[in-house]
Design a protein around this motif. Structure first.
Motif, PDB file in Angstrom:
ATOM      1  N   ALA A  78      70.492  20.225  53.383  1.00 35.21           N
ATOM      2  CA  ALA A  78      71.066  18.967  53.883  1.00 35.21           C
ATOM      3  C   ALA A  78      70.166  17.782  53.538  1.00 35.21           C
ATOM      4  O   ALA A  78      70.655  16.713  53.145  1.00 35.21           O
ATOM      5  N   VAL A  79      68.856  17.962  53.664  1.00 40.92           N
ATOM      6  CA  VAL A  79      67.908  16.888  53.342  1.00 40.92           C
ATOM      7  C   VAL A  79      68.005  16.518  51.864  1.00 40.92           C
ATOM      8  O   VAL A  79      68.069  15.335  51.509  1.00 40.92           O
ATOM      9  N   VAL A  80      68.017  17.527  51.010  1.00 41.21           N
ATOM     10  CA  VAL A  80      68.117  17.274  49.563  1.00 41.21           C
ATOM     11  C   VAL A  80      69.455  16.626  49.228  1.00 41.21           C
ATOM     12  O   VAL A  80      69.507  15.627  48.502  1.00 41.21           O
ATOM     13  N   LYS A  81      70.534  17.185  49.759  1.00 42.34           N
ATOM     14  CA  LYS A  81      71.871  16.665  49.460  1.00 42.34           C
ATOM     15  C   LYS A  81      72.020  15.203  49.887  1.00 42.34           C
ATOM     16  O   LYS A  81      72.665  14.403  49.209  1.00 42.34           O
ATOM     17  N   ALA A  82      71.388  14.827  50.997  1.00 42.62           N
ATOM     18  CA  ALA A  82      71.474  13.457  51.506  1.00 42.62           C
ATOM     19  C   ALA A  82      70.500  12.501  50.794  1.00 42.62           C
ATOM     20  O   ALA A  82      70.563  11.296  51.009  1.00 42.62           O
ATOM     21  N   GLY A  83      69.620  13.049  49.962  1.00 44.97           N
ATOM     22  CA  GLY A  83      68.690  12.203  49.211  1.00 44.97           C
ATOM     23  C   GLY A  83      67.398  11.866  49.938  1.00 44.97           C
ATOM     24  O   GLY A  83      66.632  11.032  49.472  1.00 44.97           O
ATOM     25  N   TRP A  84      67.131  12.536  51.053  1.00 44.81           N
ATOM     26  CA  TRP A  84      65.927  12.221  51.827  1.00 44.81           C
ATOM     27  C   TRP A  84      64.700  12.990  51.371  1.00 44.81           C
ATOM     28  O   TRP A  84      63.582  12.637  51.743  1.00 44.81           O
ATOM     29  N   ALA A  85      64.847  14.053  50.589  1.00 51.52           N
ATOM     30  CA  ALA A  85      63.689  14.859  50.187  1.00 51.52           C
ATOM     31  C   ALA A  85      62.697  14.034  49.363  1.00 51.52           C
ATOM     32  O   ALA A  85      61.491  14.091  49.595  1.00 51.52           O
ATOM     33  N   VAL A  86      63.193  13.291  48.405  1.00 50.33           N
ATOM     34  CA  VAL A  86      62.369  12.394  47.588  1.00 50.33           C
ATOM     35  C   VAL A  86      63.141  11.082  47.486  1.00 50.33           C
ATOM     36  O   VAL A  86      63.804  10.808  46.486  1.00 50.33           O
ATOM     37  N   PRO A  87      63.070  10.269  48.532  1.00 43.99           N
ATOM     38  CA  PRO A  87      63.928   9.084  48.601  1.00 43.99           C
ATOM     39  C   PRO A  87      63.651   8.020  47.532  1.00 43.99           C
ATOM     40  O   PRO A  87      64.489   7.153  47.312  1.00 43.99           O
ATOM     41  N   VAL A 131      60.688   5.974  55.982  1.00 51.25           N
ATOM     42  CA  VAL A 131      61.508   7.171  56.146  1.00 51.25           C
ATOM     43  C   VAL A 131      60.623   8.356  56.526  1.00 51.25           C
ATOM     44  O   VAL A 131      60.942   9.124  57.439  1.00 51.25           O
ATOM     45  N   GLN A 132      59.509   8.498  55.841  1.00 53.29           N
ATOM     46  CA  GLN A 132      58.577   9.591  56.127  1.00 53.29           C
ATOM     47  C   GLN A 132      58.105   9.522  57.580  1.00 53.29           C
ATOM     48  O   GLN A 132      58.004  10.560  58.255  1.00 53.29           O
ATOM     49  N   GLU A 133      57.827   8.343  58.056  1.00 54.84           N
ATOM     50  CA  GLU A 133      57.403   8.168  59.445  1.00 54.84           C
ATOM     51  C   GLU A 133      58.499   8.636  60.414  1.00 54.84           C
ATOM     52  O   GLU A 133      58.195   9.248  61.448  1.00 54.84           O
ATOM     53  N   GLU A 134      59.753   8.352  60.087  1.00 56.92           N
ATOM     54  CA  GLU A 134      60.856   8.773  60.942  1.00 56.92           C
ATOM     55  C   GLU A 134      60.984  10.290  60.990  1.00 56.92           C
ATOM     56  O   GLU A 134      61.210  10.871  62.049  1.00 56.92           O
ATOM     57  N   PHE A 135      60.835  10.928  59.844  1.00 54.53           N
ATOM     58  CA  PHE A 135      60.878  12.395  59.815  1.00 54.53           C
ATOM     59  C   PHE A 135      59.730  12.962  60.640  1.00 54.53           C
ATOM     60  O   PHE A 135      59.922  13.897  61.428  1.00 54.53           O
ATOM     61  N   THR A 164      58.079  11.518  63.142  1.00 55.88           N
ATOM     62  CA  THR A 164      58.302  11.227  64.558  1.00 55.88           C
ATOM     63  C   THR A 164      59.272  12.237  65.169  1.00 55.88           C
ATOM     64  O   THR A 164      59.092  12.670  66.319  1.00 55.88           O
ATOM     65  N   ALA A 165      60.273  12.641  64.398  1.00 56.11           N
ATOM     66  CA  ALA A 165      61.259  13.596  64.885  1.00 56.11           C
ATOM     67  C   ALA A 165      60.739  15.039  64.831  1.00 56.11           C
ATOM     68  O   ALA A 165      61.375  15.948  65.368  1.00 56.11           O
ATOM     69  N   GLY A 166      59.605  15.237  64.146  1.00 56.74           N
ATOM     70  CA  GLY A 166      59.093  16.590  63.978  1.00 56.74           C
ATOM     71  C   GLY A 166      59.854  17.376  62.917  1.00 56.74           C
ATOM     72  O   GLY A 166      59.822  18.592  62.870  1.00 56.74           O
ATOM     73  N   ALA A 167      60.531  16.636  62.056  1.00 56.33           N
ATOM     74  CA  ALA A 167      61.355  17.244  61.016  1.00 56.33           C
ATOM     75  C   ALA A 167      60.612  17.228  59.685  1.00 56.33           C
ATOM     76  O   ALA A 167      60.071  16.206  59.297  1.00 56.33           O
ATOM     77  N   PRO A 168      60.576  18.366  59.012  1.00 60.59           N
ATOM     78  CA  PRO A 168      59.900  18.412  57.696  1.00 60.59           C
ATOM     79  C   PRO A 168      60.716  17.719  56.614  1.00 60.59           C
ATOM     80  O   PRO A 168      61.880  17.477  56.765  1.00 60.59           O
TER      81      PRO A 168
END
Length: 72
Positions: free
Chosen positions: A34-43, A62-66, A68-72
């Motif tokens: 889902a992260v890759v498909k949405a374009g967040w892996a390497v924004p 964006v990295q800070e938001e991930f 903060t959420a504890g999401a890799p």
């Protein structure tokens, strides 16, 4: 706040909303897909290369938001 800050804030808010909607707390293949498909892996990569075309400053927000959420 200057235009650069506005753009980073927009990217931050968009990432936060996406993470809130999709992050279940489980780092599994489904999440990573889902992260890759949405374009967040390497924004910073272009959308046709699975990115979002963001600037380095926006990607940092964006990295800070991930983080903060504890999401890799």
């Amino acid at each position: 706040m200057n235009n650069s800050d506005d753009v980073s804030t927009s990217a931050r808010e968009e990432a936060r909303a996406w993470i809130t909607e999709h992050w279940t707390g489980t780092d599994d293949a489904k999440w990573r897909h889902a992260v890759v498909k949405a374009g967040w892996a390497v924004p910073t990569w272009e959308p046709d290369c699975f990115g979002r075309g963001l600037s380095p400053a926006q990607a940092g927000a964006v990295q800070e938001e991930f983080a903060t959420a504890g999401a890799p």
